[in-house]
Design an enzyme around this catalytic site. Structure first.
Site, mmCIF file in Angstrom:
data_model
loop_
_atom_site.group_PDB
_atom_site.id
_atom_site.type_symbol
_atom_site.label_atom_id
_atom_site.label_comp_id
_atom_site.label_asym_id
_atom_site.label_seq_id
_atom_site.Cartn_x
_atom_site.Cartn_y
_atom_site.Cartn_z
ATOM 1 N N TYR A 77 -36.431 -29.257 -112.997
ATOM 2 C CA TYR A 77 -36.390 -29.313 -114.800
ATOM 3 C C TYR A 77 -35.525 -28.781 -115.853
ATOM 4 O O TYR A 77 -36.073 -29.189 -117.141
ATOM 5 C CB TYR A 77 -37.787 -29.586 -114.877
ATOM 6 C CG TYR A 77 -38.724 -28.768 -114.358
ATOM 7 C CD1 TYR A 77 -39.103 -26.957 -115.177
ATOM 8 C CD2 TYR A 77 -39.349 -28.179 -112.862
ATOM 9 C CE1 TYR A 77 -39.376 -26.034 -115.152
ATOM 10 C CE2 TYR A 77 -39.719 -26.544 -112.773
ATOM 11 C CZ TYR A 77 -39.910 -25.933 -114.040
ATOM 12 O OH TYR A 77 -40.466 -24.812 -113.265
ATOM 13 N N ARG A 106 -40.152 -18.075 -120.031
ATOM 14 C CA ARG A 106 -40.299 -17.636 -118.304
ATOM 15 C C ARG A 106 -39.436 -17.737 -117.731
ATOM 16 O O ARG A 106 -38.681 -18.665 -117.410
ATOM 17 C CB ARG A 106 -41.318 -18.863 -118.107
ATOM 18 C CG ARG A 106 -42.426 -18.625 -116.617
ATOM 19 C CD ARG A 106 -42.861 -19.703 -116.238
ATOM 20 N NE ARG A 106 -42.119 -20.333 -115.466
ATOM 21 C CZ ARG A 106 -42.075 -22.237 -115.199
ATOM 22 N NH1 ARG A 106 -42.956 -22.515 -115.633
ATOM 23 N NH2 ARG A 106 -41.097 -22.190 -114.972
ATOM 24 N N HIS A 127 -42.798 -21.275 -112.171
ATOM 25 C CA HIS A 127 -43.932 -20.993 -112.696
ATOM 26 C C HIS A 127 -44.845 -20.233 -111.732
ATOM 27 O O HIS A 127 -45.737 -19.306 -111.884
ATOM 28 C CB HIS A 127 -44.638 -22.490 -112.352
ATOM 29 C CG HIS A 127 -46.142 -22.206 -112.474
ATOM 30 N ND1 HIS A 127 -47.259 -22.743 -113.159
ATOM 31 C CD2 HIS A 127 -47.024 -23.212 -111.733
ATOM 32 C CE1 HIS A 127 -48.430 -22.607 -113.313
ATOM 33 N NE2 HIS A 127 -48.251 -22.996 -111.797
#
Lengths: 324, 376
Positions: B282, B269, B273
């Site tokens: 993160y 990805r 998100h």
């Protein structure tokens, strides 16, 4: 007219629905060879085959989730959740998927799924086998919820629920499965979403559904011996509610007692009480009284008769109402 | 094979199927081959470019306040287009909320994808007409729907007639995070038990919001299938040819009545998100940089250039993408707000008297607020 137990009425109704529409499928745990743990689907797999009466893997979310896909495909799945307390693994599929897909698709998708749930206590069962979760489905927009109380309604209401293009949670009063009643398989039944006055009376209105209807009728018999005339209404439909017969009755009697096995707080009795107050305010001679299970997790079965509303508790509530 | 591709499978039990390297080189594989010619590959390239454009425009629309949220598919285009183009009209796809490229393949007007994220509707297209279910936001729920639909195909006799024009199958999309959900594991079990014609297509994009794959599974996702009694395979999710070939084979198997398969498309990805997410909290930007080198679109362009595809093809595609962008911007801004009163009509097919009573109350209240004799 044929006399049969309530459970047999359901069985006959299921059979009639399967004969009427070959898109009707039955799916659930042990519904095939065994005929279900209560034998409600007895003999159906033998007559309709394994592709129409499907023994499901032991996974409730799977039962409801795959039914969504089958409904997308044009089927009308009739699902058996083995016991009330086992419905929760399927809660997301019922509440977020079955209930909402018609709305989310702006009416393009239909979910004609029936979720049969044997509910309620009184059979001395172990934990998770005696619960009354109907309120949790009745408050969910997109679901319809009904409960039968006698063999004739069992026979007709299950067929009407299956014919409905809306998802219907069908609450079956498991402790009344063996109660005999007359079934009229020829006369036009009353609509699915209609309440019924099952006993006429003048002094107070007692409102119940499912297993508590019999309890309330017995209470009315006992009250009559003491000279009190109770009107008993079987709600039959819990979502949508059909309260016009209730309002009409309460305006006459001035007193209302709502009875259910489910716990009191935020149970259907709370909603019914609020609506009676809204619609019949000037007719009320006493506050609406609820006679329900207590706000406990369902208790060990040796004390369930103390937990469940019974004849004495109903009559005690009637006395309080009359004395107010 | 680059290290990032094998990190989850140190034993090498599930080697990635790859047919086109990041450098744009076609490589042979013992079991799989892309069955189209260069014109077909140009078709896939067009889809890849257009799907990335949908993402680009939707992202910009969100930043301009026209959308409340967007879930970008940036970096996952090959997995989506490769699998989406392996479907036939009679097949049915059950997406998550990120399958914008698959939607494009199913013929859904990309502008319809925006309604959900703009807050004007909850669906947008007709699932039956498109063979494409509504976006599913509860993680993994749709895998059971896909399995049930596939069971229905079997009951209807739509499977295993040796008729490629009519035999049908289902594809269920989900991500690496969803493999932790009970529903996904139940779907695997049901599909195996009923030999359902369904392909489980997992885009392992390595993150469930902030949780990396090792927080959701240990061992290759493709390995899961074996425990349920069917086969799983891992494919380079950034290789559109490999995704197409592997999905084509799995769908064919399903249509033939040979049951379910699991495909793990190993991808990344590249974006957040959603537009509300901040991946810098993160993951390292260095990690993102290594994946940029494996870009799913760039490698196809390299290949097509090596094959002598004329510049005019790329120029024309740019123009088409610009037009799509314009269509998305214009349609998005013109999407009307829903009429709350009309929403009451779609809760039930057969209606509900008490709901209609609430509707009447709402309408009466709303109308009481209309200024009387107001002039425009």
């Amino acid at each position: 007219m044929t006399k049969m137990p309530l459970g047999k009425g359901l069985n006959a109704g299921l059979r009639a629905a399967m004969e009427a529409d070959d898109k009707v499928l039955i799916m659930g745990e042990d519904v095939g060879k065994l005929g279900g743990v209560f034998r409600i689907t007895d003999g159906l797999q033998k007559d309709f085959g394994e592709s129409r009466v499907i023994d499901a893997p032991l996974a409730e979310s799977g039962i409801v989730g795959t039914a969504v896909g089958l409904a997308y495909r044009g089927y009308r799945p009739v699902l058996e959740i083995q016991f009330d307390g086992f419905v929760y693994p399927a809660y997301d599929q019922i509440v977020s998927q079955v209930a909402k897909l018609h709305f989310r698709s702006q009416g393009r998708v239909k979910m004609p799924i029936v979720i049969r749930i044997p509910f309620g206590g009184g059979i001395g069962a172990v934990e998770h086998h005696s619960e009354s979760p109907e309120g949790q489905f009745a408050l969910t927009a997109g679901l319809k919820v009904v409960s039968c109380s006698n063999a004739n309604d069992a026979y007709w209401m299950i067929q009407q629920a299956i014919a409905s293009d809306d998802p219907v949670v069908f609450m079956e009063p498991k402790r009344r499965y063996w109660d005999q009643g007359e079934v009229d398989t020829t006369s036009e039944p009353m609509p699915l979403h209609a309440s019924s006055v099952v006993r006429e009376g003048a002094d107070a209105t007692v409102i119940a559904y499912g297993p508590m209807v019999k309890t309330c009728l017995e209470s009315a018999d006992a009250a009559a011996e003491e000279g009190t005339s109770l009107e008993v209404i079987d709600l039959r439909t819990l979502s949508p509610l059909d309260l016009d017969p209730v309002f009409e009755s309460v305006r006459r009697t001035g007193r209302a007692i709502v009875v259910h096995e489910a716990a009191q707080t935020l149970g259907l009795g709370a909603e019914i009480s609020a609506r009676i107050t809204e619609k019949c305010f000037y007719s009320l001679e006493a506050p609406v009284i609820r006679v329900t299970g207590y706000d406990l997790p369902y208790p060990p079965s040796r004390v369930e008769e103390e937990y469940l509303p019974g004849l004495d508790r109903v009559l005690e509530a009637v006395d309080r109402s009359l004395a107010f | 094979m680059p290290d990032a591709y094998v990190a989850d499978d140190p034993a090498g039990a599930f080697p990635l199927v790859q047919l086109l390297t990041p450098e744009g080189e076609r490589v042979p594989h013992a079991d799989f081959a892309y069955d189209g010619d260069d014109d077909s590959i140009r078709g896939l390239y067009r889809d890849l470019v257009l799907s990335r454009r949908i993402d680009f425009e939707a992202h910009a629309l969100q930043r301009h306040g026209e959308l409340g949220l967007w879930a970008p598919a940036l970096g996952q285009e090959a997995a989506q287009i490769g699998s989406g183009r392996a479907l036939r009209p009679q097949d049915f796809a059950f997406p998550t909320y990120r399958e914008h490229g698959v939607a494009l393949c199913r013929g859904v007007d990309p502008a319809l994808l925006l309604g959900l994220f703009r807050g004007v509707e909850l669906g947008g297209w007709d699932p039956a007409e498109q063979g494409f279910a509504l976006y599913s936001i509860v993680i993994g729920a749709q895998t059971l729907h896909a399995t049930g639909y596939a069971m229905g195909l079997t009951l209807d006799g739509e499977v295993g007639r040796n008729d490629p024009e009519r035999d049908a199958a289902v594809i269920a999309y989900f991500g690496d995070g969803a493999t932790s959900q009970g529903d996904v594991n139940e779907a695997f079990d049901w599909a195996a038990v009923f030999n359902a014609p369904v392909v489980f297509f997992c885009q392992n994009n390595q993150y469930a919001i902030s949780a990396s794959t090792d927080r959701n599974t240990r061992g290759p996702i493709a390995q899961r299938a074996g425990g349920f009694g069917f086969s799983g395979i891992r494919v380079d999710g950034n290789d559109v040819l490999a995704c197409h070939a592997v999905t084509t084979a799995a769908m064919e198997k399903a249509r033939n009545g040979e049951g379910p398969s699991l495909i793990e498309a190993y991808t990344y990805r590249m974006g957040a998100h959603t537009t509300s997410d901040d991946p810098s909290r993160y993951r390292d930007s260095a990690e993102v940089e290594t994946w940029k080198l494996k870009d799913p679109i760039e490698r196809v362009k390299r290949y097509l250039l090596l094959q002598g595809t004329p510049q005019s093809f790329f120029d024309d595609l740019d123009t088409e993408a610009d037009e799509l962008g314009k269509h998305l911007r214009e349609t998005c801004k013109s999407l009307p707000d829903p009429d709350l009163a009309a929403l009451f009509d779609h809760v039930y097919v057969d209606g509900s008297p008490e709901l209609m009573e609430q509707k009447a109350q709402y309408v009466a209240y709303r109308d009481s607020l209309e200024p009387e004799g107001s002039e425009s």
